[in-house]
Design a protein around this motif. Structure first.
Motif, PDB file in Angstrom:
ATOM      1  N   GLU A 108       0.836  -1.215   0.000  1.00  0.00           N
ATOM      2  CA  GLU A 108       0.000   0.000   0.000  1.00  0.00           C
ATOM      3  C   GLU A 108       0.875   1.270   0.000  1.00  0.00           C
ATOM      4  O   GLU A 108       0.639   2.206  -0.763  1.00  0.00           O
ATOM      5  CB  GLU A 108      -0.919  -0.030   1.226  1.00  0.00           C
ATOM      6  CG  GLU A 108      -1.831   1.160   1.370  1.00  0.00           C
ATOM      7  CD  GLU A 108      -2.973   1.218   0.357  1.00  0.00           C
ATOM      8  OE1 GLU A 108      -3.353   0.155  -0.178  1.00  0.00           O
ATOM      9  OE2 GLU A 108      -3.464   2.335   0.103  1.00  0.00           O
ATOM     10  N   PHE A 109       1.915   1.280   0.863  1.00  0.00           N
ATOM     11  CA  PHE A 109       2.795   2.455   0.900  1.00  0.00           C
ATOM     12  C   PHE A 109       3.540   2.614  -0.435  1.00  0.00           C
ATOM     13  O   PHE A 109       3.711   3.726  -0.938  1.00  0.00           O
ATOM     14  CB  PHE A 109       3.802   2.367   2.046  1.00  0.00           C
ATOM     15  CG  PHE A 109       3.251   2.788   3.379  1.00  0.00           C
ATOM     16  CD1 PHE A 109       2.662   4.041   3.550  1.00  0.00           C
ATOM     17  CD2 PHE A 109       3.319   1.947   4.482  1.00  0.00           C
ATOM     18  CE1 PHE A 109       2.154   4.438   4.772  1.00  0.00           C
ATOM     19  CE2 PHE A 109       2.812   2.329   5.720  1.00  0.00           C
ATOM     20  CZ  PHE A 109       2.234   3.584   5.860  1.00  0.00           C
ATOM     21  N   GLU A 120       2.570   1.828  -3.326  1.00  0.00           N
ATOM     22  CA  GLU A 120       1.646   2.383  -4.317  1.00  0.00           C
ATOM     23  C   GLU A 120       1.415   3.884  -4.068  1.00  0.00           C
ATOM     24  O   GLU A 120       1.440   4.692  -4.992  1.00  0.00           O
ATOM     25  CB  GLU A 120       0.327   1.629  -4.240  1.00  0.00           C
ATOM     26  CG  GLU A 120      -0.565   1.878  -5.431  1.00  0.00           C
ATOM     27  CD  GLU A 120      -1.874   1.109  -5.316  1.00  0.00           C
ATOM     28  OE1 GLU A 120      -1.846  -0.085  -4.933  1.00  0.00           O
ATOM     29  OE2 GLU A 120      -2.923   1.726  -5.577  1.00  0.00           O
ATOM     30  N   ARG A 121       1.215   4.236  -2.788  1.00  0.00           N
ATOM     31  CA  ARG A 121       0.916   5.649  -2.486  1.00  0.00           C
ATOM     32  C   ARG A 121       2.091   6.586  -2.791  1.00  0.00           C
ATOM     33  O   ARG A 121       1.891   7.761  -3.064  1.00  0.00           O
ATOM     34  CB  ARG A 121       0.517   5.799  -1.019  1.00  0.00           C
ATOM     35  CG  ARG A 121      -0.831   5.155  -0.706  1.00  0.00           C
ATOM     36  CD  ARG A 121      -1.355   5.635   0.607  1.00  0.00           C
ATOM     37  NE  ARG A 121      -2.517   4.857   1.022  1.00  0.00           N
ATOM     38  CZ  ARG A 121      -3.379   5.283   1.942  1.00  0.00           C
ATOM     39  NH1 ARG A 121      -3.201   6.444   2.530  1.00  0.00           N
ATOM     40  NH2 ARG A 121      -4.399   4.532   2.293  1.00  0.00           N
ATOM     41  N   GLY A 145       5.085   8.183   5.767  1.00  0.00           N
ATOM     42  CA  GLY A 145       4.134   7.075   5.745  1.00  0.00           C
ATOM     43  C   GLY A 145       3.916   6.561   7.156  1.00  0.00           C
ATOM     44  O   GLY A 145       4.858   6.153   7.831  1.00  0.00           O
ATOM     45  N   GLN A 178       4.142  15.854   2.702  1.00  0.00           N
ATOM     46  CA  GLN A 178       2.965  14.989   2.514  1.00  0.00           C
ATOM     47  C   GLN A 178       2.899  13.897   3.592  1.00  0.00           C
ATOM     48  O   GLN A 178       3.905  13.257   3.894  1.00  0.00           O
ATOM     49  CB  GLN A 178       3.075  14.336   1.120  1.00  0.00           C
ATOM     50  CG  GLN A 178       1.979  13.348   0.781  1.00  0.00           C
ATOM     51  CD  GLN A 178       2.315  12.520  -0.461  1.00  0.00           C
ATOM     52  OE1 GLN A 178       3.326  12.736  -1.132  1.00  0.00           O
ATOM     53  NE2 GLN A 178       1.453  11.561  -0.756  1.00  0.00           N
ATOM     54  N   GLU A 180       0.872  10.337   4.613  1.00  0.00           N
ATOM     55  CA  GLU A 180      -0.074   9.286   4.234  1.00  0.00           C
ATOM     56  C   GLU A 180      -0.200   8.334   5.413  1.00  0.00           C
ATOM     57  O   GLU A 180       0.793   7.776   5.880  1.00  0.00           O
ATOM     58  CB  GLU A 180       0.444   8.492   3.025  1.00  0.00           C
ATOM     59  CG  GLU A 180       0.484   9.260   1.732  1.00  0.00           C
ATOM     60  CD  GLU A 180      -0.905   9.473   1.120  1.00  0.00           C
ATOM     61  OE1 GLU A 180      -1.826   8.690   1.398  1.00  0.00           O
ATOM     62  OE2 GLU A 180      -1.039  10.450   0.360  1.00  0.00           O
ATOM     63  N   LEU A 233      -2.473   4.867   6.950  1.00  0.00           N
ATOM     64  CA  LEU A 233      -3.315   3.787   6.422  1.00  0.00           C
ATOM     65  C   LEU A 233      -4.565   3.580   7.256  1.00  0.00           C
ATOM     66  O   LEU A 233      -5.514   2.939   6.815  1.00  0.00           O
ATOM     67  CB  LEU A 233      -2.500   2.489   6.333  1.00  0.00           C
ATOM     68  CG  LEU A 233      -1.205   2.575   5.521  1.00  0.00           C
ATOM     69  CD1 LEU A 233      -0.621   1.193   5.310  1.00  0.00           C
ATOM     70  CD2 LEU A 233      -1.422   3.279   4.189  1.00  0.00           C
ATOM     71  N   GLU A 271     -11.993   7.871   4.693  1.00  0.00           N
ATOM     72  CA  GLU A 271     -10.936   8.086   3.692  1.00  0.00           C
ATOM     73  C   GLU A 271     -11.550   7.891   2.324  1.00  0.00           C
ATOM     74  O   GLU A 271     -12.320   6.955   2.123  1.00  0.00           O
ATOM     75  CB  GLU A 271      -9.822   7.054   3.843  1.00  0.00           C
ATOM     76  CG  GLU A 271      -8.819   7.369   4.910  1.00  0.00           C
ATOM     77  CD  GLU A 271      -7.795   6.256   4.968  1.00  0.00           C
ATOM     78  OE1 GLU A 271      -6.784   6.367   4.270  1.00  0.00           O
ATOM     79  OE2 GLU A 271      -8.030   5.284   5.688  1.00  0.00           O
ATOM     80  N   ASP A 331     -10.007   6.954  -0.320  1.00  0.00           N
ATOM     81  CA  ASP A 331      -9.398   5.855  -1.091  1.00  0.00           C
ATOM     82  C   ASP A 331      -9.304   4.553  -0.304  1.00  0.00           C
ATOM     83  O   ASP A 331      -8.555   3.682  -0.658  1.00  0.00           O
ATOM     84  CB  ASP A 331      -7.995   6.276  -1.536  1.00  0.00           C
ATOM     85  CG  ASP A 331      -7.134   6.710  -0.362  1.00  0.00           C
ATOM     86  OD1 ASP A 331      -5.936   6.925  -0.574  1.00  0.00           O
ATOM     87  OD2 ASP A 331      -7.662   6.828   0.751  1.00  0.00           O
ATOM     88  N   SER A 332     -10.019   4.412   0.830  1.00  0.00           N
ATOM     89  CA  SER A 332      -9.841   3.177   1.615  1.00  0.00           C
ATOM     90  C   SER A 332     -10.769   2.066   1.130  1.00  0.00           C
ATOM     91  O   SER A 332     -11.709   2.311   0.405  1.00  0.00           O
ATOM     92  CB  SER A 332     -10.086   3.447   3.087  1.00  0.00           C
ATOM     93  OG  SER A 332     -11.426   3.791   3.289  1.00  0.00           O
TER      94      SER A 332
END
Ligand code: 5GP
Length: 194
Positions: free
Chosen positions: A41-42, A44-45, A151, A171, A173, A175, A191, A193-194
């Motif tokens: 996930e990280f 990708e973000r 992250g 930034q 991010e 989860l 969120e 995008d969750s």
């Protein structure tokens, strides 16, 4: 991230209205499958940002950082909380105050492993008051490296960490972003995008 939020609901323990215990999968026993998904996930973000290294802090930042480093194919460095035996000239150091432990500690990273050519992703297990993240930002800035972002596995969004980091133009991010731990119940901020 749905799987992480479910895990927090299932196995997280509310020690108080502000402290969440996740010893069952992140802070003591580690769930490797979940860490793998967290790493993916990280990756990708933060994809496409030219990240060359991940910087985290011992000990609980290491597992998610290593899984992210594996997917991104970059080295992972963790800041040490203990005083190193090597000369401090060889180290970047920053002072970090812990609101949970009511103490401040120097954290350090060897100059050997980060330099001005790097683009760093900073990672940690929790974001609360932002002090650990600010210490890692300080270290990355001392090295002259660029910071791609931060992250965080679990953010306590009712505490001021995010604001302090974003004020520096960085930034963030996370989860899972916790809105409240009141009444022994955990609730999350929505969120997109969750
Ligand atoms: P901050 O520096 O943002 O205030 O706190 C971040 C650090 O404190 C994290 O590295 C984490 O180890 C610890 N921490 C802060 N709040 C919590 C919490 O609610 N639960 C756990 N397990 N650790 C926390």
């Amino acid at each position: 991230m749905k799987a992480l939020k479910e895990k927090i609901q299932q196995d997280g323990k509310m020690l108080s209205e502000s402290v969440l215990k996740v010893d069952a999968f992140l802070n003591h026993q580690i769930d490797p499958q979940l860490m793998k998904e967290i790493g993916e996930e990280f990756a990708e973000r933060f994809q496409g940002q030219g990240i060359t290294k991940i910087l985290s802090i011992e000990s609980s930042g290491i597992a998610p950082a290593v899984m992210t480093g594996l997917v991104m194919d970059v080295p992972v460095i963790f800041a040490r909380k203990r005083k190193s035996l090597t000369l401090s000239d060889d180290l970047y150091t920053a002072n970090v105050y812990s609101y949970t432990k009511h103490e401040s500690n120097d954290i350090s990273v060897s100059r050997e492993f980060i330099n001005s050519g790097d683009t760093i992703l900073i990672m940690d297990d929790f974001l609360a008051n932002g002090q650990a993240a600010l210490g890692l930002i300080d270290i990355a800035q001392q090295s002259g490296a660029a910071i791609a972002g931060i992250g965080i596995v679990i953010e306590k969004g009712f505490q001021p960490g995010r604001k302090l980091i974003q004020e520096r133009g960085i930034q963030v991010e996370s989860l899972a972003n916790i809105a409240s731990l009141k009444n022994k119940e955990v609730s999350f901020f929505e969120e997109v995008d969750s």
